[in-house]
Motif scaffolding. Structure first.
Motif, PDB file in Angstrom:
ATOM      1  N   VAL A  53      -4.812 -13.279  -1.695  1.00 43.36           N
ATOM      2  CA  VAL A  53      -3.916 -13.579  -0.575  1.00 43.36           C
ATOM      3  C   VAL A  53      -4.760 -14.208   0.523  1.00 43.36           C
ATOM      4  O   VAL A  53      -5.818 -13.684   0.878  1.00 43.36           O
ATOM      5  CB  VAL A  53      -3.213 -12.306  -0.043  1.00 43.36           C
ATOM      6  N   GLY A  98      -6.146  -8.508  -0.943  1.00 47.27           N
ATOM      7  CA  GLY A  98      -5.646  -8.621   0.420  1.00 47.27           C
ATOM      8  C   GLY A  98      -6.674  -8.184   1.433  1.00 47.27           C
ATOM      9  O   GLY A  98      -7.631  -7.472   1.098  1.00 47.27           O
ATOM     10  N   ALA A  99      -6.469  -8.655   2.658  1.00 47.31           N
ATOM     11  CA  ALA A  99      -7.236  -8.204   3.817  1.00 47.31           C
ATOM     12  C   ALA A  99      -8.735  -8.496   3.714  1.00 47.31           C
ATOM     13  O   ALA A  99      -9.561  -7.708   4.171  1.00 47.31           O
ATOM     14  CB  ALA A  99      -6.979  -6.718   4.059  1.00 47.31           C
ATOM     15  N   GLY A 100      -9.080  -9.628   3.120  1.00 47.44           N
ATOM     16  CA  GLY A 100     -10.501  -9.987   3.067  1.00 47.44           C
ATOM     17  C   GLY A 100     -10.790 -11.100   2.084  1.00 47.44           C
ATOM     18  O   GLY A 100      -9.879 -11.697   1.504  1.00 47.44           O
ATOM     19  N   ASN A 101     -12.090 -11.339   1.898  1.00 51.43           N
ATOM     20  CA  ASN A 101     -12.569 -12.401   1.004  1.00 51.43           C
ATOM     21  C   ASN A 101     -13.161 -11.769  -0.265  1.00 51.43           C
ATOM     22  O   ASN A 101     -14.186 -11.103  -0.208  1.00 51.43           O
ATOM     23  CB  ASN A 101     -13.643 -13.198   1.763  1.00 51.43           C
ATOM     24  N   ALA A 125       0.818  -1.210   0.000  1.00 57.00           N
ATOM     25  CA  ALA A 125       0.000   0.000   0.000  1.00 57.00           C
ATOM     26  C   ALA A 125       0.853   1.261   0.000  1.00 57.00           C
ATOM     27  O   ALA A 125       1.826   1.356   0.752  1.00 57.00           O
ATOM     28  CB  ALA A 125      -0.911  -0.010   1.227  1.00 57.00           C
ATOM     29  N   MET A 152      -7.143  -3.905  -2.040  1.00 56.71           N
ATOM     30  CA  MET A 152      -7.216  -4.038  -0.581  1.00 56.71           C
ATOM     31  C   MET A 152      -8.703  -3.981  -0.219  1.00 56.71           C
ATOM     32  O   MET A 152      -9.350  -2.945  -0.353  1.00 56.71           O
ATOM     33  CB  MET A 152      -6.421  -2.890   0.043  1.00 56.71           C
ATOM     34  N   GLY A 175       2.815  -5.101   7.061  1.00 56.12           N
ATOM     35  CA  GLY A 175       1.430  -4.655   6.838  1.00 56.12           C
ATOM     36  C   GLY A 175       0.425  -5.569   7.509  1.00 56.12           C
ATOM     37  O   GLY A 175       0.721  -6.220   8.522  1.00 56.12           O
ATOM     38  N   HIS A 176      -0.751  -5.639   6.916  1.00 57.77           N
ATOM     39  CA  HIS A 176      -1.877  -6.415   7.461  1.00 57.77           C
ATOM     40  C   HIS A 176      -1.539  -7.908   7.406  1.00 57.77           C
ATOM     41  O   HIS A 176      -1.197  -8.412   6.340  1.00 57.77           O
ATOM     42  CB  HIS A 176      -3.113  -6.114   6.617  1.00 57.77           C
ATOM     43  N   MET A 184       5.587   0.108   7.448  1.00 54.98           N
ATOM     44  CA  MET A 184       5.215  -1.289   7.251  1.00 54.98           C
ATOM     45  C   MET A 184       6.382  -2.026   6.592  1.00 54.98           C
ATOM     46  O   MET A 184       6.921  -1.572   5.581  1.00 54.98           O
ATOM     47  CB  MET A 184       3.958  -1.386   6.380  1.00 54.98           C
ATOM     48  N   GLU A 212       0.113 -16.275   2.727  1.00 52.78           N
ATOM     49  CA  GLU A 212       0.985 -15.261   3.327  1.00 52.78           C
ATOM     50  C   GLU A 212       1.120 -15.448   4.830  1.00 52.78           C
ATOM     51  O   GLU A 212       0.139 -15.371   5.565  1.00 52.78           O
ATOM     52  CB  GLU A 212       0.426 -13.865   3.019  1.00 52.78           C
ATOM     53  N   LEU A 238      -9.835 -20.306   3.951  1.00 49.29           N
ATOM     54  CA  LEU A 238     -10.069 -19.296   2.901  1.00 49.29           C
ATOM     55  C   LEU A 238      -9.480 -19.761   1.567  1.00 49.29           C
ATOM     56  O   LEU A 238     -10.077 -19.533   0.509  1.00 49.29           O
ATOM     57  CB  LEU A 238      -9.502 -17.925   3.315  1.00 49.29           C
TER      58      LEU A 238
HETATM   59  O1  TUI Z   1      -3.348  -7.013   2.608  1.00 49.77           O
HETATM   60  C1  TUI Z   1      -2.264  -7.322   3.019  1.00 49.77           C
HETATM   61  N1  TUI Z   1      -1.410  -6.445   3.575  1.00 49.77           N
HETATM   62  C2  TUI Z   1      -1.654  -5.109   3.738  1.00 49.77           C
HETATM   63  S1  TUI Z   1      -2.996  -4.263   3.213  1.00 49.77           S
HETATM   64  C3  TUI Z   1      -2.429  -2.874   3.877  1.00 49.77           C
HETATM   65  S2  TUI Z   1      -3.276  -1.371   3.811  1.00 49.77           S
HETATM   66  C4  TUI Z   1      -4.055  -1.308   5.299  1.00 49.77           C
HETATM   67  N2  TUI Z   1      -3.978  -0.167   5.934  1.00 49.77           N
HETATM   68  C5  TUI Z   1      -4.599  -0.020   7.093  1.00 49.77           C
HETATM   69  C6  TUI Z   1      -5.338  -1.041   7.650  1.00 49.77           C
HETATM   70  C7  TUI Z   1      -5.408  -2.226   7.024  1.00 49.77           C
HETATM   71  C8  TUI Z   1      -4.749  -2.376   5.820  1.00 49.77           C
HETATM   72  C9  TUI Z   1      -1.221  -3.100   4.433  1.00 49.77           C
HETATM   73  N3  TUI Z   1      -0.814  -4.340   4.341  1.00 49.77           N
HETATM   74  N4  TUI Z   1      -1.833  -8.597   2.955  1.00 49.77           N
HETATM   75  C10 TUI Z   1      -2.658  -9.637   2.479  1.00 49.77           C
HETATM   76  C11 TUI Z   1      -3.291 -10.348   3.602  1.00 49.77           C
HETATM   77  N5  TUI Z   1      -4.539 -10.667   3.623  1.00 49.77           N
HETATM   78  N6  TUI Z   1      -2.676 -10.760   4.713  1.00 49.77           N
HETATM   79  C12 TUI Z   1      -3.612 -11.386   5.464  1.00 49.77           C
HETATM   80  C13 TUI Z   1      -4.796 -11.324   4.763  1.00 49.77           C
HETATM   81  C14 TUI Z   1      -6.071 -11.843   5.122  1.00 49.77           C
HETATM   82  C15 TUI Z   1      -6.425 -11.990   6.456  1.00 49.77           C
HETATM   83  C16 TUI Z   1      -7.676 -12.472   6.780  1.00 49.77           C
HETATM   84  C17 TUI Z   1      -6.984 -12.170   4.119  1.00 49.77           C
HETATM   85  C18 TUI Z   1      -8.234 -12.633   4.452  1.00 49.77           C
HETATM   86  C19 TUI Z   1      -8.556 -12.776   5.781  1.00 49.77           C
HETATM   87  O2  TUI Z   1      -9.777 -13.266   6.154  1.00 49.77           O
HETATM   88  C20 TUI Z   1     -10.885 -13.046   5.333  1.00 49.77           C
HETATM   89  C21 TUI Z   1     -11.992 -13.972   5.673  1.00 49.77           C
HETATM   90  O3  TUI Z   1     -13.130 -13.579   5.401  1.00 49.77           O
HETATM   91  O4  TUI Z   1     -11.704 -15.065   6.164  1.00 49.77           O
END
Ligand code: TUI
Length: 310
Positions: A117, A96-99, A22, A72, A144-145, A277, A138, A123
């Motif tokens: 990711v 990233g960071a979700g489904n 990001a 994201m 990061g997240h 990060m 990952e 997942l």
């Molecule tokens: O997305 C990332 N890394 C990131 S995004 C980011 S920007 C940000 N800024 C502020 C707050 C939040 C984000 C900085 N770094 N990596 C990919 C990643 N995805 N790592 C872990 C996950 C992940 C975690 C849980 C993906 C899905 C999940 O669950 C979803 C579900 O519904 O089960």
């Protein structure tokens, strides 16, 4: 030696994806990685949709090789970006960071290769059923997240849990990490932190210096109490965050402290009150190089590491 059918089909020489970092992963970095034979990624993060459209168009001018966009999923405009990649004919999407399940049909109907990711086997399996072309497993060594599991534990379990290709991420910073990841059964690797100090990476010099001087134990995870754990390098901001979390501060108070902190570090070079990060592997990153040098060095070193055991 590292021949991957998946990457070959994509038209990518080396089985390496540059992490969708990001505020960091722009058209300059993504096109340099793609031109060097990897898969470059533009990070949409929280940026305005039209800014990302411009970045995609800039990348198309800078490379004739495939590149991707990372979406994201926590971002307010994730849905807009999901449509933007279709409009702009982007070849690959990582998420990233979700489904990303609800966008999968849309992307597949536009012929986009989708590589979510994942941080769990559950997942990964859901993504396979939804039509993902591959997954990036990952580990929490990443910057990061992050999720809960380490790369060493997560990757082989995901490899066993799905039949689509798996790409390893988290803690991979040189050829030894690449070789180790392939031993776990993956078809490729994703690397973020090492590219932070690439010549073509446009982040502030102070951020690069902080990475180059980082030691093994210099990262910390903040935000566990908000449900969004983030790995950053330790500084004044991370200490304030930890103090507030120890005092059981509200999610609102923590979010307020974190607001706008990533661009503060990336763009302004504020390494005390900005969010730096980076992954745990930062301690291994000791020199600035071009993306081409980084990629070629990693794969030469990975081959050497494996030949040693033959
Ligand atoms: O997305 C990332 N890394 C990131 S995004 C980011 S920007 C940000 N800024 C502020 C707050 C939040 C984000 C900085 N770094 N990596 C990919 C990643 N995805 N790592 C872990 C996950 C992940 C975690 C849980 C993906 C899905 C999940 O669950 C979803 C579900 O519904 O089960």
């Amino acid at each position: 030696m590292f021949n991957s059918v998946f990457f070959k089909d994509l038209g990518v020489k080396y089985p390496i994806i540059q992490g969708g970092m990001a505020w960091v992963a722009d058209s300059s970095l993504a096109s340099a990685v793609s031109n060097a034979g990897g898969l470059g990624i533009i990070a949409a993060a929280n940026a305005p949709t039209e800014y990302i459209r411009d970045e995609i168009r800039k990348a198309k001018k800078l490379t004739d090789k495939p590149f991707g966009v990372n979406i994201m999923l926590l971002s307010d405009n994730a849905e807009e970006i999901a449509h933007l990649v279709c409009e702009e004919g982007v070849k690959v999407v990582t998420t990233g960071a979700g489904n990303p399940g609800k966008y999968m049909e849309l992307w597949k109907s536009h012929g986009i290769k989708v590589i979510p990711v994942v941080a769990s086997v559950a997942l990964a399996k859901r993504m396979e059923r939804a039509g993902a072309d591959a997954v990036i497993a990952e580990g929490c060594e990443s910057g990061g997240h992050i999720g809960e599991l380490t790369t060493m534990s997560l990757v082989p379990q995901v490899v066993d849990g799905v039949t689509i290709p798996v790409i390893a991420a988290g803690g991979i910073g040189d050829g030894r990490g690449v070789a180790a990841a392939f031993m776990l059964g993956v078809q490729g690797v994703q690397v973020g932190t090492r590219f932070l100090v690439a010549n073509e990476c446009t982040i502030h010099e102070n951020y690069k210096k902080k990475i180059l001087s980082a030691k093994d134990i210099d990262s910390v995870v903040t935000g566990r109490s908000t449900g969004h754990p983030i790995r950053v390098l330790k500084n004044k901001l991370s200490r304030q965050f930890q103090k507030l979390e120890k005092e059981n501060a509200t999610v609102e108070a923590l979010e307020e402290l974190g607001r706008g902190c990533l661009p503060k570090a990336v763009k302004e070079g504020d390494i005390e009150m900005g969010s730096i990060m980076a992954g745990q592997i930062a301690g291994l990153v000791k020199k600035e190089q071009s993306c081409k040098e980084i990629i070629e060095e990693m794969f030469t070193q990975a081959e050497d590491a494996i030949i040693k055991f033959k």
